[in-house]
Design a protein around this motif. Structure first.
Motif, PDB file in Angstrom:
ATOM      1  N   TYR A   1       3.286  14.220 -14.170  1.00  0.00           N
ATOM      2  CA  TYR A   1       3.815  13.454 -13.458  1.00  0.00           C
ATOM      3  C   TYR A   1       3.438  13.627 -11.989  1.00  0.00           C
ATOM      4  O   TYR A   1       3.047  13.985 -10.927  1.00  0.00           O
TER       5      TYR A   1
ATOM      6  N   GLU B   1       1.643  10.087  -8.977  1.00  0.00           N
ATOM      7  CA  GLU B   1       1.784   8.634  -8.680  1.00  0.00           C
ATOM      8  C   GLU B   1       0.522   8.435  -7.428  1.00  0.00           C
ATOM      9  O   GLU B   1       0.382   9.332  -6.944  1.00  0.00           O
TER      10      GLU B   1
ATOM     11  N   LYS C   1       2.267   5.241 -18.666  1.00  0.00           N
ATOM     12  CA  LYS C   1       3.310   4.232 -18.098  1.00  0.00           C
ATOM     13  C   LYS C   1       4.524   5.454 -17.354  1.00  0.00           C
ATOM     14  O   LYS C   1       5.355   5.159 -18.467  1.00  0.00           O
ATOM     15  N   ASP C   2       4.732   5.403 -15.813  1.00  0.00           N
ATOM     16  CA  ASP C   2       6.464   5.891 -16.191  1.00  0.00           C
ATOM     17  C   ASP C   2       7.005   4.260 -15.922  1.00  0.00           C
ATOM     18  O   ASP C   2       6.902   3.707 -15.702  1.00  0.00           O
ATOM     19  N   LEU C   3       8.404   4.467 -16.314  1.00  0.00           N
ATOM     20  CA  LEU C   3       9.271   3.439 -16.960  1.00  0.00           C
ATOM     21  C   LEU C   3       9.434   2.938 -15.527  1.00  0.00           C
ATOM     22  O   LEU C   3       9.762   1.238 -15.386  1.00  0.00           O
ATOM     23  N   ASP C   4       9.521   3.686 -14.211  1.00  0.00           N
ATOM     24  CA  ASP C   4      11.035   2.879 -13.410  1.00  0.00           C
ATOM     25  C   ASP C   4       9.789   3.015 -12.197  1.00  0.00           C
ATOM     26  O   ASP C   4      10.092   2.785 -11.964  1.00  0.00           O
ATOM     27  N   ASP C   5       8.813   3.633 -11.715  1.00  0.00           N
ATOM     28  CA  ASP C   5       8.171   3.540 -11.051  1.00  0.00           C
ATOM     29  C   ASP C   5       6.174   3.415 -11.371  1.00  0.00           C
ATOM     30  O   ASP C   5       6.022   3.023 -11.832  1.00  0.00           O
ATOM     31  N   ASP C   6       6.453   2.315 -10.030  1.00  0.00           N
ATOM     32  CA  ASP C   6       5.212   1.490 -10.965  1.00  0.00           C
ATOM     33  C   ASP C   6       4.006   2.071 -10.341  1.00  0.00           C
ATOM     34  O   ASP C   6       3.513   1.619 -10.934  1.00  0.00           O
TER      35      ASP C   6
END
Ligand code: A2P
Length: 348
Positions: A253, A255, A306-311
């Motif tokens: 994961y 960012e 894409k992570d569904l919660d963190d932009d």
């Protein structure tokens, strides 16, 4: 003309791959010397079609050697790498003995080749799990910036050497025969308890260290910051051994900093990146696996999403042969870079 190359730990899981990879190296080799412990002295291994006799490792073994590839454990490196350098050899060390030393470059050529310019005789090859993560994340970092990494690994037993491979095979046979199994090697040689790896998953690689993390996890966290030359990247690792012979897999994961990053954009960067093969098509069930990575020098990436919660968050699956890009092949690539940059010499 060409380099005299020594392989220390030539009989080991990594050492035998070193020999195979040396045969494909893109630099001139005048001779190869095989070194291991006294136990192996006199045994013969093949390099190309040549029979080479293994010798016991001593300080004098490194007279006349230009490049010494070490993969015989941290204590052997600590004892003999300085002796090799004293005798004019450039050491490429696969162990964790010198990785975090300030004057030792820690190099993945696709990421930080030019760090080699600062070498004082010893160059460290990063941890196997770190290397494949760097190869896959550097293209992302270059394009979109990188602020955070959370990685869980699914690591093969060959990273723990020939004895761990044998242990997995013997335990597997016994389990299938409903016989009792014994564990002597894993999760790691340096700890008190041992657990079966066959049909199991062990959340411990190397011994425990600070804050409840194992050394393997600390290696991934510290080495990432050093290789990417960025102390601000947040990194957390959970390292797990699974009953696979070769091929480390990682669920990552991460960012990014740039809010314009997209899955398509990241896939595009990965497709262009050196040493990366994108295998990513859920519609046709295309994704990398440990077995399909074995014997290959590249790092394979799939499941980019894409992570569904963190932009700014994304996920991916990264697989590579831990004995090749994770160890032997990265060492050979370091030697190729040293040759190309005219750095195969110990600075005075
Ligand atoms: P040997 O086979 O003679 O014991 P692995 O990572 O697969 O366990 O392999 C470890 C490698 O390190 C082997 O090649 C092993 O050689 C080598 N080795 C172990 N101890 C020493 C030592 N004291 N000096 C040199 N090589 C060593």
């Amino acid at each position: 003309s060409g380099y005299q190359v020594a392989v220390v730990g030539a009989t080991g899981a990594v050492g035998t791959k070193m020999l195979e990879m040396l045969a494909e190296a893109d630099f001139p080799i005048a001779g190869v010397k095989l070194l291991a412990s006294k136990r192996s002295a006199g045994k013969v291994l093949l390099f190309k079609d040549q029979e080479l006799v293994i010798e016991e490792t001593t300080a004098e073994s490194f007279e006349g050697i230009d490049i010494a590839l070490f993969s015989a454990g941290g204590s052997v490196s600590k004892e003999f790498a300085p002796e090799a350098v004293k005798r004019g050899a450039v050491v490429i060390d696969n162990t964790s003995a010198f990785r975090m030393d300030l004057n030792v470059p820690l190099v993945v050529p696709q990421v930080n080749e030019l760090a080699l310019k600062e070498h004082q005789g010893i160059i460290a090859n990063p941890n196997c799990s770190t290397i494949q993560m760097m190869v896959a994340l550097e293209p992302v970092r270059k394009a979109y910036g990188l602020s955070r990494i959370i990685v869980s690994t699914y690591q093969a037993v060959s990273g723990a050497g020939v004895s761990a491979i044998n242990e997995l095979k013997e335990q597997s046979q016994k389990m299938l025969n409903d016989e009792p199994v014994e564990a002597h090697i894993l999760p790691c040689g340096g700890d008190k308890k041992h657990f079966p790896i066959a049909f199991n998953a062990l959340p411990q690689i190397d011994v425990f260290s600070d804050a409840g993390y194992t050394y393997e996890e600390w290696k991934m966290m510290n080495e990432t910051k050093k290789i990417m030359a960025d102390e601000t990247i947040k990194v957390a690792a959970t390292c797990v051994r699974i009953p696979v012979v070769s091929g480390h897999s990682e669920s990552i994961y991460f960012e990014v900093k740039d809010e314009l990053a997209t899955v398509f954009g990241i896939q595009n960067e990965l497709e262009k990146a050196p040493g990366v093969v994108l295998q990513d098509d859920p519609a046709t069930q295309l994704y990398p696996t440990a077995l399909t990575s074995v014997g290959k020098k590249e790092t394979f990436v799939g499941r980019v999403r894409k992570d569904l919660d963190d932009d700014l968050g994304f996920h991916m699956w990264v697989v590579s042969d831990n004995l090749l890009k994770g160890a032997a092949w990265n060492s050979i690539e370091i030697a190729e870079s040293l040759h190309r940059l005219d750095l195969v010499r110990v600075p005075k």
